[in-house]
Each structure stands twice: as C-alpha cells, then as structure tokens.
Design a protein around this motif. Structure first.
Motif, PDB file in Angstrom:
ATOM      1  N   GLU A 186     -12.799  -3.928  -8.920  1.00 16.20           N
ATOM      2  CA  GLU A 186     -13.075  -3.811  -7.482  1.00 16.20           C
ATOM      3  C   GLU A 186     -12.112  -4.678  -6.683  1.00 16.20           C
ATOM      4  O   GLU A 186     -11.559  -4.242  -5.668  1.00 16.20           O
ATOM      5  CB  GLU A 186     -14.509  -4.306  -7.220  1.00 16.20           C
ATOM      6  CG  GLU A 186     -15.472  -3.264  -6.708  1.00 16.20           C
ATOM      7  CD  GLU A 186     -16.838  -3.879  -6.427  1.00 16.20           C
ATOM      8  OE1 GLU A 186     -17.414  -4.490  -7.352  1.00 16.20           O
ATOM      9  OE2 GLU A 186     -17.316  -3.736  -5.290  1.00 16.20           O
ATOM     10  N   LEU A 187     -11.918  -5.901  -7.153  1.00  9.24           N
ATOM     11  CA  LEU A 187     -11.028  -6.823  -6.441  1.00  9.24           C
ATOM     12  C   LEU A 187      -9.588  -6.325  -6.474  1.00  9.24           C
ATOM     13  O   LEU A 187      -8.859  -6.414  -5.485  1.00  9.24           O
ATOM     14  CB  LEU A 187     -11.122  -8.235  -7.046  1.00  9.24           C
ATOM     15  CG  LEU A 187     -12.481  -8.930  -6.903  1.00  9.24           C
ATOM     16  CD1 LEU A 187     -12.440 -10.323  -7.531  1.00  9.24           C
ATOM     17  CD2 LEU A 187     -12.890  -9.034  -5.438  1.00  9.24           C
ATOM     18  N   VAL A 188      -9.191  -5.799  -7.632  1.00  4.79           N
ATOM     19  CA  VAL A 188      -7.834  -5.265  -7.757  1.00  4.79           C
ATOM     20  C   VAL A 188      -7.626  -4.139  -6.750  1.00  4.79           C
ATOM     21  O   VAL A 188      -6.601  -4.059  -6.060  1.00  4.79           O
ATOM     22  CB  VAL A 188      -7.566  -4.776  -9.207  1.00  4.79           C
ATOM     23  CG1 VAL A 188      -6.323  -3.904  -9.280  1.00  4.79           C
ATOM     24  CG2 VAL A 188      -7.423  -5.975 -10.139  1.00  4.79           C
ATOM     25  N   GLU A 189      -8.627  -3.264  -6.640  1.00  3.05           N
ATOM     26  CA  GLU A 189      -8.553  -2.142  -5.701  1.00  3.05           C
ATOM     27  C   GLU A 189      -8.415  -2.652  -4.262  1.00  3.05           C
ATOM     28  O   GLU A 189      -7.624  -2.139  -3.469  1.00  3.05           O
ATOM     29  CB  GLU A 189      -9.816  -1.284  -5.866  1.00  3.05           C
ATOM     30  CG  GLU A 189      -9.847   0.008  -5.069  1.00  3.05           C
ATOM     31  CD  GLU A 189      -8.719   0.965  -5.432  1.00  3.05           C
ATOM     32  OE1 GLU A 189      -8.284   0.951  -6.595  1.00  3.05           O
ATOM     33  OE2 GLU A 189      -8.264   1.705  -4.525  1.00  3.05           O
ATOM     34  N   ILE A 190      -9.173  -3.687  -3.947  1.00  2.61           N
ATOM     35  CA  ILE A 190      -9.146  -4.255  -2.590  1.00  2.61           C
ATOM     36  C   ILE A 190      -7.782  -4.903  -2.296  1.00  2.61           C
ATOM     37  O   ILE A 190      -7.251  -4.793  -1.193  1.00  2.61           O
ATOM     38  CB  ILE A 190     -10.270  -5.319  -2.441  1.00  2.61           C
ATOM     39  CG1 ILE A 190     -11.649  -4.641  -2.443  1.00  2.61           C
ATOM     40  CG2 ILE A 190     -10.094  -6.147  -1.171  1.00  2.61           C
ATOM     41  CD1 ILE A 190     -12.829  -5.605  -2.578  1.00  2.61           C
ATOM     42  N   LEU A 191      -7.207  -5.561  -3.321  1.00  4.96           N
ATOM     43  CA  LEU A 191      -6.029  -6.406  -3.088  1.00  4.96           C
ATOM     44  C   LEU A 191      -4.690  -5.739  -3.396  1.00  4.96           C
ATOM     45  O   LEU A 191      -3.640  -6.306  -3.109  1.00  4.96           O
ATOM     46  CB  LEU A 191      -6.144  -7.681  -3.945  1.00  4.96           C
ATOM     47  CG  LEU A 191      -7.325  -8.596  -3.641  1.00  4.96           C
ATOM     48  CD1 LEU A 191      -7.472  -9.642  -4.735  1.00  4.96           C
ATOM     49  CD2 LEU A 191      -7.152  -9.281  -2.288  1.00  4.96           C
ATOM     50  N   LYS A 192      -4.721  -4.552  -3.977  1.00  2.72           N
ATOM     51  CA  LYS A 192      -3.485  -4.018  -4.564  1.00  2.72           C
ATOM     52  C   LYS A 192      -2.339  -3.798  -3.572  1.00  2.72           C
ATOM     53  O   LYS A 192      -1.180  -3.739  -3.974  1.00  2.72           O
ATOM     54  CB  LYS A 192      -3.771  -2.732  -5.341  1.00  2.72           C
ATOM     55  CG  LYS A 192      -4.233  -1.564  -4.498  1.00  2.72           C
ATOM     56  CD  LYS A 192      -4.538  -0.375  -5.380  1.00  2.72           C
ATOM     57  CE  LYS A 192      -4.965   0.796  -4.527  1.00  2.72           C
ATOM     58  NZ  LYS A 192      -5.451   1.924  -5.309  1.00  2.72           N
ATOM     59  N   ALA A 193      -2.655  -3.723  -2.279  1.00  4.11           N
ATOM     60  CA  ALA A 193      -1.584  -3.520  -1.295  1.00  4.11           C
ATOM     61  C   ALA A 193      -0.860  -4.819  -0.961  1.00  4.11           C
ATOM     62  O   ALA A 193       0.129  -4.812  -0.234  1.00  4.11           O
ATOM     63  CB  ALA A 193      -2.182  -2.921  -0.019  1.00  4.11           C
ATOM     64  N   HIS A 194      -1.360  -5.941  -1.484  1.00  6.12           N
ATOM     65  CA  HIS A 194      -0.785  -7.243  -1.138  1.00  6.12           C
ATOM     66  C   HIS A 194      -0.137  -7.914  -2.341  1.00  6.12           C
ATOM     67  O   HIS A 194      -0.422  -7.567  -3.479  1.00  6.12           O
ATOM     68  CB  HIS A 194      -1.871  -8.159  -0.565  1.00  6.12           C
ATOM     69  CG  HIS A 194      -2.573  -7.551   0.608  1.00  6.12           C
ATOM     70  ND1 HIS A 194      -1.991  -7.443   1.847  1.00  6.12           N
ATOM     71  CD2 HIS A 194      -3.807  -6.996   0.718  1.00  6.12           C
ATOM     72  CE1 HIS A 194      -2.846  -6.857   2.678  1.00  6.12           C
ATOM     73  NE2 HIS A 194      -3.946  -6.570   2.020  1.00  6.12           N
ATOM     74  N   LYS A 195       0.728  -8.901  -2.036  1.00  5.20           N
ATOM     75  CA  LYS A 195       1.394  -9.599  -3.118  1.00  5.20           C
ATOM     76  C   LYS A 195       0.918 -11.056  -3.192  1.00  5.20           C
ATOM     77  O   LYS A 195       0.363 -11.488  -4.185  1.00  5.20           O
ATOM     78  CB  LYS A 195       2.910  -9.540  -2.921  1.00  5.20           C
ATOM     79  CG  LYS A 195       3.669  -9.955  -4.154  1.00  5.20           C
ATOM     80  CD  LYS A 195       5.162  -9.777  -3.975  1.00  5.20           C
ATOM     81  CE  LYS A 195       5.878 -10.241  -5.241  1.00  5.20           C
ATOM     82  NZ  LYS A 195       7.267 -10.595  -4.991  1.00  5.20           N
ATOM     83  N   LYS A 196       1.163 -11.795  -2.102  1.00  6.91           N
ATOM     84  CA  LYS A 196       0.766 -13.206  -2.103  1.00  6.91           C
ATOM     85  C   LYS A 196      -0.698 -13.306  -1.658  1.00  6.91           C
ATOM     86  O   LYS A 196      -1.015 -13.044  -0.494  1.00  6.91           O
ATOM     87  CB  LYS A 196       1.635 -14.014  -1.143  1.00  6.91           C
ATOM     88  CG  LYS A 196       3.059 -14.183  -1.615  1.00  6.91           C
ATOM     89  CD  LYS A 196       3.833 -15.044  -0.634  1.00  6.91           C
ATOM     90  CE  LYS A 196       5.264 -15.180  -1.082  1.00  6.91           C
ATOM     91  NZ  LYS A 196       6.080 -15.866  -0.088  1.00  6.91           N
ATOM     92  N   ILE A 197      -1.536 -13.687  -2.587  1.00  4.41           N
ATOM     93  CA  ILE A 197      -2.974 -13.695  -2.307  1.00  4.41           C
ATOM     94  C   ILE A 197      -3.529 -15.109  -2.456  1.00  4.41           C
ATOM     95  O   ILE A 197      -3.246 -15.803  -3.437  1.00  4.41           O
ATOM     96  CB  ILE A 197      -3.702 -12.737  -3.269  1.00  4.41           C
ATOM     97  CG1 ILE A 197      -3.259 -11.297  -2.979  1.00  4.41           C
ATOM     98  CG2 ILE A 197      -5.218 -12.856  -3.142  1.00  4.41           C
ATOM     99  CD1 ILE A 197      -3.346 -10.380  -4.154  1.00  4.41           C
ATOM    100  N   LEU A 198      -4.293 -15.505  -1.466  1.00  2.00           N
ATOM    101  CA  LEU A 198      -4.961 -16.801  -1.547  1.00  2.00           C
ATOM    102  C   LEU A 198      -6.431 -16.570  -1.900  1.00  2.00           C
ATOM    103  O   LEU A 198      -7.152 -15.874  -1.187  1.00  2.00           O
ATOM    104  CB  LEU A 198      -4.887 -17.539  -0.196  1.00  2.00           C
ATOM    105  CG  LEU A 198      -5.671 -18.863  -0.146  1.00  2.00           C
ATOM    106  CD1 LEU A 198      -5.018 -19.916  -1.047  1.00  2.00           C
ATOM    107  CD2 LEU A 198      -5.779 -19.379   1.283  1.00  2.00           C
ATOM    108  N   VAL A 199      -6.851 -17.135  -3.038  1.00  2.00           N
ATOM    109  CA  VAL A 199      -8.270 -17.086  -3.392  1.00  2.00           C
ATOM    110  C   VAL A 199      -8.900 -18.350  -2.810  1.00  2.00           C
ATOM    111  O   VAL A 199      -8.571 -19.462  -3.213  1.00  2.00           O
ATOM    112  CB  VAL A 199      -8.461 -17.012  -4.925  1.00  2.00           C
ATOM    113  CG1 VAL A 199      -9.943 -16.987  -5.274  1.00  2.00           C
ATOM    114  CG2 VAL A 199      -7.777 -15.771  -5.487  1.00  2.00           C
ATOM    115  N   LEU A 200      -9.750 -18.152  -1.821  1.00  2.00           N
ATOM    116  CA  LEU A 200     -10.288 -19.282  -1.058  1.00  2.00           C
ATOM    117  C   LEU A 200     -11.769 -19.482  -1.360  1.00  2.00           C
ATOM    118  O   LEU A 200     -12.597 -18.609  -1.078  1.00  2.00           O
ATOM    119  CB  LEU A 200     -10.072 -19.021   0.446  1.00  2.00           C
ATOM    120  CG  LEU A 200     -10.455 -20.136   1.400  1.00  2.00           C
ATOM    121  CD1 LEU A 200      -9.638 -21.404   1.133  1.00  2.00           C
ATOM    122  CD2 LEU A 200     -10.243 -19.698   2.849  1.00  2.00           C
TER     123      LEU A 200
END
Lengths: 222, 144
Positions: A11-25
């Motif tokens: 699910e997270l991969v699907e949500i984030l796949k359009a981005h490269k630099k991701i901050l897990v906060l």
C-alpha cells in the motif's frame, strides 16, 4: 491515546511510487505508545521501504525523522529542514498529525503511513482496545465509567440487548458485553439505581454528525 | 558486509549466549564442518532481538538471517525465545510485503550441547538461501 496501525508495505509503495526522496516522519506521542509510528517504527518501515525499493527497482531515497508531536506547529518546525529536502512526506502520525503537516507545507505532498483506528488504551501487552468514541457529549458519569456508546456494539443506552452470552458481546464474542460490565461496576459502587433512569435518544450533533468540530476558548485566544 | 565470493551467500546468525552460541563453540571445538558463510553474532538472549535488527541485517547485505535460540521451555530468561519467535514471524511477514522471500529469515532452537544440530541448521540455511539466490540488497544505504 490515539491508536493506529501501519498500512501494508505494498500500500505504501503504491502511495509513494511517484516520488523519489521520501521523508518518513514519526511522531513521539500517541503512535509511539501504540507502537505504530514512533522512532522504532520509523526505522522498521524505512528499512522495509528501502528493501522494497531495491527489490522492485523503485529508486526511493528514504530519510527518517521523528518529532515529539506532529499535531503541534512548535514541534513541526523541528522537521522543517528534513521536510524541505524531500519530495514527499510519509507521516507516521495519526490523521491529525498528517493534516497538521500538510497544512503547514501546502506545496509538499504529505501521505498517511498509518490507519488511525480509535481512542483507546493498552489492555495488555500488544493489545489495544477502543474506549472512547469522542462523541462530544460524555455519558460516562451515568454508567459507572464504562461507555456504552463505544463499548456496546449496538450503542445501547438503556440496558443490554439481550444477545450477550456468558458475559460476551453478541456481535464480537472476543469482547466483553459492555452492559454486563456496567451492571457489575454500578453494583460495586452502590449505584445500581442509576439504571432505573430512562435515557432519551442521544443527541449526535456534538459528534461528527454535526460536521467537523471546533472548540473555541475565548479566554485563551490572542 | 561483503560476500566471501560473489556467488556465496552471507548468513548472519544471531546466537543466544546460553545455547546456540555454546553449540557453535562446541561445533568448532569438535572440528565439525559447516559452511563458512555464517557470521555469528552473540546475543544475551534471542529475546533481546527486535524486528529492526533483522531488517538492518538484510539492509546491510545479509542474504539470510538465522536466529538461534534455546529450545522452547528452556530459555535462560524464561520466555525470551518465545518473544523472538513472534518477532521473527512478524518480520517474515514484513519482508514478504517488501518483496523479499520470508524463507531468508528463520528461527531455530538449539540446546547448548547440540553442536551437530547447529552445524545442520547452518547447512540447511545456506542451502535454502543459495537456492533463493542473492538478496541483492548490498550497499543499500539511503538510496533504494
């Protein structure tokens, strides 16, 4: 506390796949206590996302950061540098935290990494149970401190439904019947006579049924 | 963490001080043969191990992770190995979600005198991971 649980990695991969630099906060308050979004979970979910990225060739660059409270601007400021550097934020805060970050950074995509579930307590190690529905009009004084609005599956206000078996809820047999608990508790504190009072239908306007709620304290406003 | 050779899998084995580590020691003293792919990390109890330990081991290049604790019912700290079992199971699920084979993480229970059993478990683990192929997560730092 607010209780939440993580979304699955796909699910997270699907949500984030359009981005490269991701901050897990992460957030150091409720979701830390319910083991969903604190420092440890930020580290674990970041690792899982890095592994998923390597295996699936997603090209994620994952950074990690944890603040004391995501629902408070004073603490959000501490994450300013980390948020500026990323393309998107995966917030491991509750729904309020996610929205607080999103409001503070209108140009930055902010996503929820958790499913915010309920207001509850740690019942035993590894088990969190719902105790409060935040209905906006507390009735706990009438029921010996046990909430029928939240803990009775049918939200019965004037006695049990009659379906419970061996003190267990008919709808969820893994949970106790709230009305059995209320009866035992009121008996224990000598207030059984409270049950003779008939409760009128609950006014739900103080709950979400009346739209998003705001509490204004004029004495604290500037 | 580097492989001995490119084709050889690297296995990280978290071994409990009170049982599996002693068994590994005994295996060495007894000149028992087992694959050299395993990197043993001694832990005071497998109950000390957390999900993050396993995740970081994979992230840093392990192709497989073996968790070796006391036999169930004989943990020096009563239930540390049972806690580890739950954490291993949770991590296996997490690894699957991330797309890595759950078989790469395994928990086994070994008594302090079971040198032979230790050697067998290491052989089986190496064999399993060799069949799966390299995890290809080496040098996974920030960049995915």
């Amino acid at each position: 506390m607010i209780v939440a649980e993580r979304k699955s990695i796909p699910e997270l991969v699907e949500i984030l796949k359009a981005h490269k630099k991701i901050l897990v906060l992460g957030c150091g308050t409720c979701v830390t206590v319910c083991l969903a979004g604190g420092e440890r979970e930020v580290s674990i979910i970041s690792s899982a996302l890095r592994i998923a990225s390597k295996v699936q060739g997603l090209g994620f660059e994952i950074d990690e950061f944890v603040i004391e409270r995501q629902c408070d601007n004073i603490f959000i400021e501490q994450a300013a540098e980390a948020i500026q550097k990323c393309d998107a934020v995966l917030s491991l805060g509750c729904g309020a935290g996610v929205q607080a970050i999103a409001e503070r950074y209108p140009q930055k995509p902010v996503y929820a990494g958790l499913n915010t579930a309920f207001l509850g307590i740690l019942e035993e190690r590894g088990v969190w149970a719902e105790k409060c529905a935040a209905c906006g009009s507390c009735v706990l004084d009438k029921y010996g401190g046990i909430c029928p609005v939240t803990r009775c599956a049918k939200h019965m206000l004037n006695g049990p439904c009659g379906g419970s078996r061996e003190d267990r809820c008919e709808v969820r047999p893994d949970r106790p019947c709230a009305w059995q608990l209320i009866y035992t508790r009121l008996k224990g504190i000598g207030q059984l006579d409270r049950l003779k009072q008939i409760e009128s239908p609950k006014n739900w306007r103080s709950s979400l049924s009346g739209g998003p709620r705001v509490i204004i304290r004029e004495d604290h406003r500037i | 963490m580097m492989n001995i050779e490119n084709t050889e899998p690297t296995i990280v084995a978290f071994c409990c001080h009170y049982c599996a580590y002693a068994a590994a020691d005994l295996a060495g003293s007894s000149r028992l043969q087992y694959p050299p792919n395993v990197r043993i990390i001694r832990t005071p109890c497998t109950g000390r191990l957390e999900v993050d330990f396993f995740m970081k081991a994979f992230e840093n290049g392990a192709d497989g992770v073996l968790v070796a604790g006391c036999e169930e019912g004989s943990c020096h700290f009563k239930e540390g190995n049972l806690l580890a079992k739950r954490r291993v199971n949770y991590t296996r699920k997490l690894l699957s979600e991330a797309g890595l084979e759950a078989e790469r993480l395994r928990m086994v229970n070994i008594g302090a005198a079971d040198a032979q059993k230790f050697a067998e478990h290491v052989r089986e683990m190496v064999e399993t991971v060799r069949k799966l192929g390299p995890a290809r997560l080496k040098k996974a730092t920030n960049q995915g």
